[in-house]
Motif scaffolding. Structure first.
Motif, short mmCIF file in Angstrom:
data_model
loop_
_atom_site.label_atom_id
_atom_site.label_comp_id
_atom_site.label_asym_id
_atom_site.label_seq_id
_atom_site.Cartn_x
_atom_site.Cartn_y
_atom_site.Cartn_z
N THR A 58 31.47 -37.31 23.18
CA THR A 58 30.66 -36.28 23.80
C THR A 58 29.19 -36.63 23.59
OG1 THR A 58 30.66 -34.90 21.81
CG2 THR A 58 32.42 -34.53 23.42
N LEU A 59 28.32 -35.97 24.34
CA LEU A 59 26.89 -36.31 24.28
C LEU A 59 26.31 -36.16 22.88
CD1 LEU A 59 24.27 -37.09 25.70
CD2 LEU A 59 23.96 -34.67 26.29
N PRO A 60 26.49 -35.02 22.18
CA PRO A 60 25.91 -34.92 20.84
C PRO A 60 26.48 -35.93 19.86
CG PRO A 60 27.32 -33.03 21.30
CD PRO A 60 27.14 -33.76 22.59
N VAL A 61 27.76 -36.29 20.00
CA VAL A 61 28.35 -37.29 19.10
C VAL A 61 27.76 -38.66 19.37
CG1 VAL A 61 30.50 -38.45 18.47
CG2 VAL A 61 30.49 -35.98 18.81
N VAL A 62 27.57 -39.01 20.64
CA VAL A 62 26.94 -40.29 20.99
C VAL A 62 25.54 -40.37 20.40
CG1 VAL A 62 26.02 -41.66 22.91
CG2 VAL A 62 28.29 -40.63 23.09
N ILE A 63 24.77 -39.31 20.56
CA ILE A 63 23.39 -39.31 20.05
C ILE A 63 23.39 -39.40 18.53
CG2 ILE A 63 21.30 -37.93 19.85
CD1 ILE A 63 21.94 -36.75 22.60
N ASN A 64 24.24 -38.62 17.87
CA ASN A 64 24.25 -38.59 16.41
C ASN A 64 24.73 -39.92 15.82
OD1 ASN A 64 23.88 -36.90 13.94
ND2 ASN A 64 26.06 -37.32 13.69
N GLN A 65 25.75 -40.53 16.44
CA GLN A 65 26.22 -41.82 15.92
C GLN A 65 25.16 -42.90 16.08
OE1 GLN A 65 30.00 -42.88 17.60
NE2 GLN A 65 31.13 -41.35 16.43
N ALA A 66 24.43 -42.88 17.19
CA ALA A 66 23.34 -43.84 17.35
C ALA A 66 22.27 -43.62 16.30
CB ALA A 66 22.75 -43.72 18.76
N PHE A 67 22.02 -42.37 15.99
CA PHE A 67 21.01 -42.06 14.98
C PHE A 67 21.48 -42.50 13.60
CE2 PHE A 67 18.32 -39.42 12.30
CZ PHE A 67 17.11 -39.51 12.95
N GLU A 68 22.76 -42.28 13.27
CA GLU A 68 23.29 -42.71 11.98
C GLU A 68 23.26 -44.23 11.84
OE1 GLU A 68 27.15 -40.97 11.78
OE2 GLU A 68 26.41 -39.06 10.98
N ASP A 69 23.35 -44.95 12.96
CA ASP A 69 23.25 -46.41 12.94
C ASP A 69 21.81 -46.89 12.95
OD1 ASP A 69 26.00 -46.53 12.97
OD2 ASP A 69 26.14 -46.74 15.15
N LEU A 70 20.87 -45.95 12.78
CA LEU A 70 19.43 -46.24 12.73
C LEU A 70 18.89 -46.78 14.04
CD1 LEU A 70 19.12 -47.80 9.15
CD2 LEU A 70 18.97 -45.40 9.83
N LYS A 71 19.56 -46.48 15.14
CA LYS A 71 19.06 -46.84 16.47
C LYS A 71 18.22 -45.68 16.99
CE LYS A 71 23.13 -49.69 17.49
NZ LYS A 71 24.30 -49.86 18.40
N PHE A 72 17.05 -45.49 16.37
CA PHE A 72 16.22 -44.32 16.67
C PHE A 72 15.77 -44.29 18.12
CE2 PHE A 72 14.86 -44.20 11.94
CZ PHE A 72 16.07 -43.62 11.61
#
Length: 564
Positions: free
Chosen positions: A515-529
């Motif tokens: 889902t959109l929030p999961v995609v965004i949050n996982q990218a953020f956790e991977d430090l892909k700001f």
């Protein structure tokens, strides 16, 4: 007696009550039952070890999560209520440049998911963030990523709840109370402290309770902060318990119990304060408050207002925008680029897939939630149902219960082996996300429709019924035309909230169903700001565009006046 309880007028009430119990009360009860009977939902009826409740004070992670949640909740409540109440008082009393922009900022902060605000702060204050790149502020990182810094960030995100509660209470005033105090020699400060502040105590308590509940149940901020700073809280530890191997249902159940207990204690404090005194001071001499220009200090108020908006909204939103178009250079500087947006369409359609899934879930939640919320509002407004008060209370519970707790309950309820035999095993399927989103949207939809229904006289329904119109005909010919605008607004509010619901989707999303929030949050956790910021702005823009199109298509248009 039985015939009266199940008469035609009460059938809708019983149906609505059953749906609310299934969507909201039963999952919440499951969390508590899991503590008492740990294996009951998986076929084990053995009585649980209640001493596990005390392990929260013996196990380091559990204790740290509880302590951090309490510290963050109390600190944010104190600072957030102070900021919100002060701004609301100034806004209601004085007229100054940019005052209306403060209202816009407040609502923007209310409707924006906390994980987006938190990500903006992380992008700004990280070791190599925008504050270091653009301003050379090395000290900001060491301040923000501390308990005190997190309280400040959280307070700047949650103060709108206190602002709205106090500002609404200041809509009407009785001047003679303050004038009497001034005539007895009271200074402006004394008048406010001894007259106005005590009368506004219910508003302060309501605002503080909203700030506290939203803080202790917030999953988005800890999930975002965890990328650079370890600060476990109850919601994030509950989430972690479900994504460790083996799954720790005991830990999730106990921590959920304490999270619900904290919210119940906050509500009890408010009820105690409101019941021990009377606050009904408005009378026929009450007048609507009108802000007036201050004798001096107008530009000081304007400067404080601009500074507040720049920090509270400018930093998180501006950081997302700048990070999405910025690439760090080898010399420590930053250069403008569109590479982050190009990557959105080069990752096998991950963003588009998540966006489509989120839109589908939000659309289903908006439609089902609108139907359920409509009948809830109908029961509360027109029905003589004996358990109408219970319907009202249950419809508000999901507003107070954190999404992670509700998600845990949905796992317990909809992960039963016997449900598979009847085709109702929803765990691991997108349908469970729709139901969870409906449960979260019901309070918003109900409050919006109840206010609109209150304006429709019951005699209109009675007149239609006397003409032979059935219940369905009355809905189609009376309610829908009169409530069309409110119905569209309620559906869009539920739609927008469901798209960015990180807490429940992070816990309940099926495998390979992003889902959109999961995609965004996982990218953020991977430090892909940069990628996360670009995904946030692109996804948010698509959602806003969809809402505007739906509103234009379905909201009633103003009739054009024709010349005779």
């Amino acid at each position: 007696m039985v015939n009266r309880w199940f008469a035609y007028g009460n059938r809708t009430g019983w149906l609505v009550l059953a749906v609310l119990i299934l969507l909201i009360l039963l999952p919440l009860a499951a969390v508590v039952i899991q503590v008492l009977l740990p294996g009951v939902f998986f076929g084990n009826w053995q009585l649980g070890d209640l001493s596990l409740l005390l392990d929260v004070f013996r196990r380091p992670l559990w204790y740290t999560s509880l302590k951090n949640t309490i510290v963050l909740g109390l600190g944010t409540t104190l600072l957030g209520t102070l900021i919100g109440a002060a701004l609301a008082t100034v806004r209601a009393q004085w007229k100054f440049p940019g005052a209306r922009l403060l209202d816009v900022t407040v609502w923007l902060l209310v409707i924006t998911p906390s994980f987006i605000l938190a990500q903006g702060w992380v992008m700004f204050a990280a070791a190599g963030g925008l504050a270091k790149q653009w301003f050379g502020w090395d000290w900001l990182h060491s301040f923000i990523f501390t308990p005190v810094g997190l309280i400040v960030v959280m307070a700047l995100s949650k103060f709108p709840f206190a602002y709205l509660a106090v500002y609404t209470a200041l809509e009407w005033k009785v001047d003679r109370l303050g004038e009497a105090a001034r005539m007895n020699g009271g200074s402006p400060w004394t008048v406010w402290r001894t007259v106005h502040a005590p009368l506004l105590l219910p508003a302060y308590c309501s605002g503080a309770m909203l700030v506290f509940m939203d803080t202790v149940g917030d999953f988005g901020l800890p999930a975002s902060i965890a990328a650079v700073f370890r600060f476990p809280t109850l919601p994030y530890s509950i989430y972690s318990a479900l994504y460790t191997s083996p799954i720790r249902f005991d830990m999730a159940g106990v921590l959920s119990f304490y999270l619900v207990l904290l919210i119940a204690l906050a509500m009890s404090v408010q009820f105690y304060v409101l019941r021990r005194s009377r606050f009904d001071f408005l009378n026929a001499r009450a007048t609507r408050s009108e802000p007036r220009p201050p004798i001096r200090g107008k530009w000081l108020f304007a400067a404080i207002n601009v500074l507040t908006m720049a920090i509270a909204a400018g930093i998180p939103f501006g950081s997302n925008l700048l990070t999405s178009v910025t690439r760090s250079g080898s010399g420590g500087g930053a250069a403008l680029t569109l590479d982050n947006y190009k990557q959105l369409f080069e990752t096998s359609g991950l963003l588009s897939e998540g966006l489509v899934h989120s839109l589908e879930i939000a659309a289903g939640a908006a439609v089902i939630g609108l139907i359920v919320g409509f009948f809830v509002s109908y029961v509360l407004t027109y029905s003589r149902f004996a358990l109408r008060q219970a319907v009202d209370v249950i419809s508000l519970i999901s507003l107070a219960v954190p999404g992670v707790v509700l998600g845990i309950g949905y796992i317990f309820i909809w992960n039963q082996a016997w449900l598979e035999k009847i085709g109702m095993l929803l765990y691991g399927k997108p349908g469970i996300l729709v139901l969870a989103s409906v449960a979260g949207a019901i309070p918003v939809i109900t409050r919006m429709l109840s206010g609109a229904m209150a304006k429709v006289p019951e005699r209109l329904l009675a007149a239609a019924q006397m003409q032979g119109a059935g219940f369905g005909s009355r809905l189609r010919t009376v309610f829908v035309p009169l409530l069309r605008g409110a119905l569209v607004s309620a559906a869009l509010a539920a739609f927008g909230a469901s798209v960015f619901d990180l807490a429940t989707t992070s816990i309940l999303f099926p495998p390979n169903f992003m889902t959109l929030p999961v995609v965004i949050n996982q990218a953020f956790e991977d430090l892909k700001f940069g990628y996360a910021a670009a995904a946030t702005l692109t996804g948010g823009g698509a959602v806003i565009a969809a809402i505007m199109i739906i509103e234009w298509l379905f909201k009633p248009k103003k009739a054009r006046r024709t010349e005779p």
